[in-house]
Design a protein around this motif. Structure first.
Motif, PDB file in Angstrom:
ATOM      1  N   VAL A   1      42.008  80.670  83.632  1.00 17.28           N
ATOM      2  CA  VAL A   1      40.632  80.353  84.007  1.00 17.28           C
ATOM      3  C   VAL A   1      40.009  81.506  84.794  1.00 17.28           C
ATOM      4  CG1 VAL A   1      39.163  78.798  85.341  1.00 17.28           C
ATOM      5  CG2 VAL A   1      41.043  77.864  83.976  1.00 17.28           C
ATOM      6  N   VAL A   2      40.769  82.066  85.734  1.00 12.06           N
ATOM      7  CA  VAL A   2      40.252  83.183  86.533  1.00 12.06           C
ATOM      8  C   VAL A   2      39.886  84.356  85.636  1.00 12.06           C
ATOM      9  CG1 VAL A   2      40.897  84.948  88.226  1.00 12.06           C
ATOM     10  CG2 VAL A   2      41.385  82.537  88.684  1.00 12.06           C
ATOM     11  N   LYS A   3      40.758  84.719  84.704  1.00 11.44           N
ATOM     12  CA  LYS A   3      40.462  85.835  83.798  1.00 11.44           C
ATOM     13  C   LYS A   3      39.233  85.525  82.949  1.00 11.44           C
ATOM     14  CE  LYS A   3      45.172  87.697  83.405  1.00 11.44           C
ATOM     15  NZ  LYS A   3      46.278  88.030  82.480  1.00 11.44           N
ATOM     16  N   GLY A   4      39.123  84.286  82.496  1.00 15.03           N
ATOM     17  CA  GLY A   4      37.951  83.903  81.721  1.00 15.03           C
ATOM     18  C   GLY A   4      36.670  84.021  82.528  1.00 15.03           C
ATOM     19  N   LEU A   5      36.716  83.635  83.793  1.00 16.46           N
ATOM     20  CA  LEU A   5      35.546  83.747  84.654  1.00 16.46           C
ATOM     21  C   LEU A   5      35.182  85.207  84.916  1.00 16.46           C
ATOM     22  CD1 LEU A   5      36.338  80.869  87.174  1.00 16.46           C
ATOM     23  CD2 LEU A   5      34.419  80.941  85.565  1.00 16.46           C
ATOM     24  N   TRP A   6      36.175  86.070  85.069  1.00 18.16           N
ATOM     25  CA  TRP A   6      35.881  87.502  85.249  1.00 18.16           C
ATOM     26  C   TRP A   6      35.182  88.077  84.011  1.00 18.16           C
ATOM     27  CZ3 TRP A   6      41.388  88.664  87.485  1.00 18.16           C
ATOM     28  CH2 TRP A   6      41.384  88.420  88.875  1.00 18.16           C
ATOM     29  N   ASP A   7      35.385  87.441  82.858  1.00 17.82           N
ATOM     30  CA  ASP A   7      34.741  87.888  81.621  1.00 17.82           C
ATOM     31  C   ASP A   7      33.419  87.162  81.355  1.00 17.82           C
ATOM     32  OD1 ASP A   7      36.752  89.703  81.074  1.00 17.82           O
ATOM     33  OD2 ASP A   7      37.843  88.386  79.712  1.00 17.82           O
ATOM     34  N   SER A   8      32.881  86.451  82.364  1.00 18.54           N
ATOM     35  CA  SER A   8      31.656  85.687  82.169  1.00 18.54           C
ATOM     36  C   SER A   8      30.492  86.542  81.681  1.00 18.54           C
ATOM     37  CB  SER A   8      31.231  85.010  83.483  1.00 18.54           C
ATOM     38  OG  SER A   8      32.130  84.016  83.882  1.00 18.54           O
TER      39      SER A   8
ATOM     40  N   ARG B   1      38.144  72.994  80.020  1.00 16.82           N
ATOM     41  CA  ARG B   1      38.605  71.641  80.329  1.00 16.82           C
ATOM     42  C   ARG B   1      40.097  71.578  80.012  1.00 16.82           C
ATOM     43  NH1 ARG B   1      34.722  68.337  81.715  1.00 16.82           N
ATOM     44  NH2 ARG B   1      36.086  66.519  81.540  1.00 16.82           N
ATOM     45  N   GLY B   2      40.918  71.587  81.052  1.00 16.59           N
ATOM     46  CA  GLY B   2      42.358  71.586  80.874  1.00 16.59           C
ATOM     47  C   GLY B   2      43.012  70.464  81.648  1.00 16.59           C
ATOM     48  N   LYS B   3      44.326  70.502  81.728  1.00 15.21           N
ATOM     49  CA  LYS B   3      45.066  69.450  82.427  1.00 15.21           C
ATOM     50  C   LYS B   3      44.769  69.453  83.914  1.00 15.21           C
ATOM     51  CE  LYS B   3      49.746  67.746  83.354  1.00 15.21           C
ATOM     52  NZ  LYS B   3      51.196  67.888  83.050  1.00 15.21           N
ATOM     53  N   HIS B   4      44.658  70.648  84.508  1.00 14.16           N
ATOM     54  CA  HIS B   4      44.503  70.750  85.957  1.00 14.16           C
ATOM     55  C   HIS B   4      43.081  71.098  86.400  1.00 14.16           C
ATOM     56  CE1 HIS B   4      48.876  70.561  86.657  1.00 14.16           C
ATOM     57  NE2 HIS B   4      48.993  71.285  85.556  1.00 14.16           N
ATOM     58  N   PHE B   5      42.294  71.728  85.534  1.00 14.28           N
ATOM     59  CA  PHE B   5      40.996  72.236  85.964  1.00 14.28           C
ATOM     60  C   PHE B   5      39.912  71.968  84.926  1.00 14.28           C
ATOM     61  CE2 PHE B   5      44.314  75.118  87.619  1.00 14.28           C
ATOM     62  CZ  PHE B   5      44.166  74.858  88.981  1.00 14.28           C
ATOM     63  N   GLN B   6      38.718  71.702  85.427  1.00 13.66           N
ATOM     64  CA  GLN B   6      37.513  71.645  84.621  1.00 13.66           C
ATOM     65  C   GLN B   6      36.511  72.590  85.281  1.00 13.66           C
ATOM     66  OE1 GLN B   6      38.828  68.317  85.749  1.00 13.66           O
ATOM     67  NE2 GLN B   6      40.186  68.774  84.008  1.00 13.66           N
ATOM     68  N   VAL B   7      36.204  73.685  84.608  1.00 15.86           N
ATOM     69  CA  VAL B   7      35.375  74.742  85.184  1.00 15.86           C
ATOM     70  C   VAL B   7      34.313  75.143  84.172  1.00 15.86           C
ATOM     71  CG1 VAL B   7      35.333  77.044  86.218  1.00 15.86           C
ATOM     72  CG2 VAL B   7      37.352  75.586  86.509  1.00 15.86           C
ATOM     73  N   ALA B   8      33.052  74.943  84.539  1.00 20.05           N
ATOM     74  CA  ALA B   8      31.964  75.237  83.614  1.00 20.05           C
ATOM     75  C   ALA B   8      31.682  76.732  83.523  1.00 20.05           C
ATOM     76  CB  ALA B   8      30.698  74.494  84.044  1.00 20.05           C
ATOM     77  N   GLY B   9      31.581  77.408  84.681  1.00 17.45           N
ATOM     78  CA  GLY B   9      31.169  78.801  84.673  1.00 17.45           C
ATOM     79  C   GLY B   9      29.684  78.900  84.341  1.00 17.45           C
TER      80      GLY B   9
END
Length: 447
Positions: free
Chosen positions: A163-170, A197-205
């Motif tokens: 998720v963090v890597k995906g957010l850095w690629d926003s 949307r995963g098991k531990h986190f839901q992050v829209a960005g």
């Protein structure tokens, strides 16, 4: 590629007795002036990076005598690491700035934003040491009644890193033209909402920060269990390794590198840094004298307490001068360090007292001791025989230990062509020989 050198930025040194030594800094707790001086010393030596370990709890509150004596591992008076490194970014120009943050008791969006900000503030020198948190007591500060299970911590960490890597690629690298003439601040076609949307986190960005200068700040890890090594192979750029012998270090190095192809990675995409405390002096006798001075500053109560934390057992219940117990693998502590300590004690037939004395000089890591030539010889052997790509250097006494290493050992490493004379790159990634990651959502089109 030259040897990588990282400096442990713990102001209380790498030995639990260090803060009592006459050469150690007075009043090291949360002292910005000391941190600035240490950063400038390391940068003058052309170190690749400064590293800050961290935790989220104060230990030994239920043991008044031990809490009064304390040790650096208890961290009762330290800065939040990204806050401190942001300050150090303003007084340095080249050295990398690496901070520890947990994936168990934090959130991906907050971590992604924090390290993206540090990367921008430092112009591309940020690094994130990803940990799952080994101290069970930290859980009590985050609305948990007990520590999250090991399997859940590592499963959460893998999703967290993605998720963090995906957010850095926003945002695409060119997403913010900020053109006054046209009134165009950003390009709305160059942003991607993650919608994870995963098991531990839901992050829209998306992340509310432009893409970091390095693309992704450099990710570090330190796990040496099977799960930890697999997480490192999948997500990390650098691994902090702790092995007591060169043969074990070579096996770990080969093991880590062999896991990379299954993730589409090459051997040079993961750097292995061996943790080591350096006791050196003008002569071998001077190095030995410093070692003994520090040993004499540690009481058995503090030594036993530290050993207890490392192996997950109440060592005060065992005879001090009796044999070190051999605990089952599933019992020994929260990390691979505990298992390494038990194996070392068994191999060397150590008593309980000898075991804590063996690990205290290097806070359970490795240590090299001797004249500058002797230390350089050992470092060269480890580096050239693929036991590591470099070292995480801890000074037994701060700041004099780091100054002594720079003055005595670095010239010998440079003479042998093993370490830089000047910084080669502008960013931490460039100095470590790591490629800048492409943006998964906005790949560069060739031609």
């Amino acid at each position: 590629m030259p040897m990588i050198l990282a400096a442990n930025a713990n102001a209380q040194g790498s030995h639990v007795g260090e803060w009592r030594h006459p050469d150690a800094w007075d009043r090291p707790a949360s002292n910005l002036e000391n941190a600035v001086r240490l950063a400038r010393i390391a940068e003058a030596g052309k170190f690749d990076l400064l590293f800050l370990a961290d935790g989220n709890g104060v230990r030994n509150l239920d043991k008044p005598d031990l809490f009064a004596a304390t040790s650096p591992s208890d961290r009762p008076g330290v800065f939040e690491p990204v806050t401190l490194l942001s300050a150090l970014a303003m007084v340095t120009q080249h050295i990398g700035l690496v901070a520890t943050t947990t994936t168990t008791y934090d959130e991906p969006f907050a971590v992604a934003r924090r390290f993206a900000s540090l990367d921008h503030l430092s112009k591309g020198r940020a690094g994130w040491n990803l940990v799952t948190t080994s101290n069970p007591g930290d859980a009590l500060n985050f609305s948990h009644e007990a520590h999250v299970s090991r399997d859940d911590r590592y499963e959460r960490a893998a999703e967290f890193a993605g998720v963090v890597k995906g957010l850095w690629d926003s945002w695409a690298d060119d997403a913010f033209p900020q053109d006054k003439a046209s009134g165009r601040f950003l390009d709305p076609s160059r942003v991607h909402a993650l919608n994870h949307r995963g098991k531990h986190f839901q992050v829209a960005g998306p992340l509310n920060a432009p893409r970091p200068p390095q693309g992704h700040p450099v990710i570090f890890s330190a796990g040496q269990s099977e799960t930890g090594k697999e997480l490192s192979a999948a997500t990390a750029d650098c691994v902090f390794a702790i092995e007591g012998t060169i043969d074990n270090a070579r096996r770990l190095y080969a093991d880590l590198k062999s896991r990379l192809p299954r993730y589409g990675r090459t051997a040079d995409s993961l750097k292995v840094l061996s943790g080591v405390t350096i006791f050196t002096g003008e002569t071998e006798a001077e190095a030995e004298a410093l070692f003994q001075e520090l040993e004499d500053l540690v009481s058995p109560a503090v030594g036993l307490d530290y050993l207890s934390k490392m192996v997950g057992a109440r060592m005060a219940e065992y005879p001090l001068d009796g044999p070190m117990p051999v605990f089952a693998a599933e019992h020994v502590g929260p990390t691979g360090i505990g298992r390494a300590i038990i194996a070392m004690a068994a191999a060397e037939n150590l008593t309980v007292r000898q075991t804590y004395k063996r690990i205290l000089p290097q806070m359970a890591g490795n240590w090299f001791k001797g004249s500058a030539l002797q230390v350089a010889d050992v470092m060269e052997e480890w580096f050239r025989t693929q036991a590591c790509d470099g070292f995480m250097i801890a000074a037994p006494v701060v700041p004099t230990g780091l100054e002594r290493f720079i003055r005595l050992v670095l010239p010998e490493l440079r003479r042998r062509g093993l370490f830089r004379r000047e910084y080669e790159g502008r960013t931490l990634r460039e100095n470590l020989g790591l490629a800048r990651p492409s943006n998964r959502f906005f790949p560069v089109v060739a031609g």
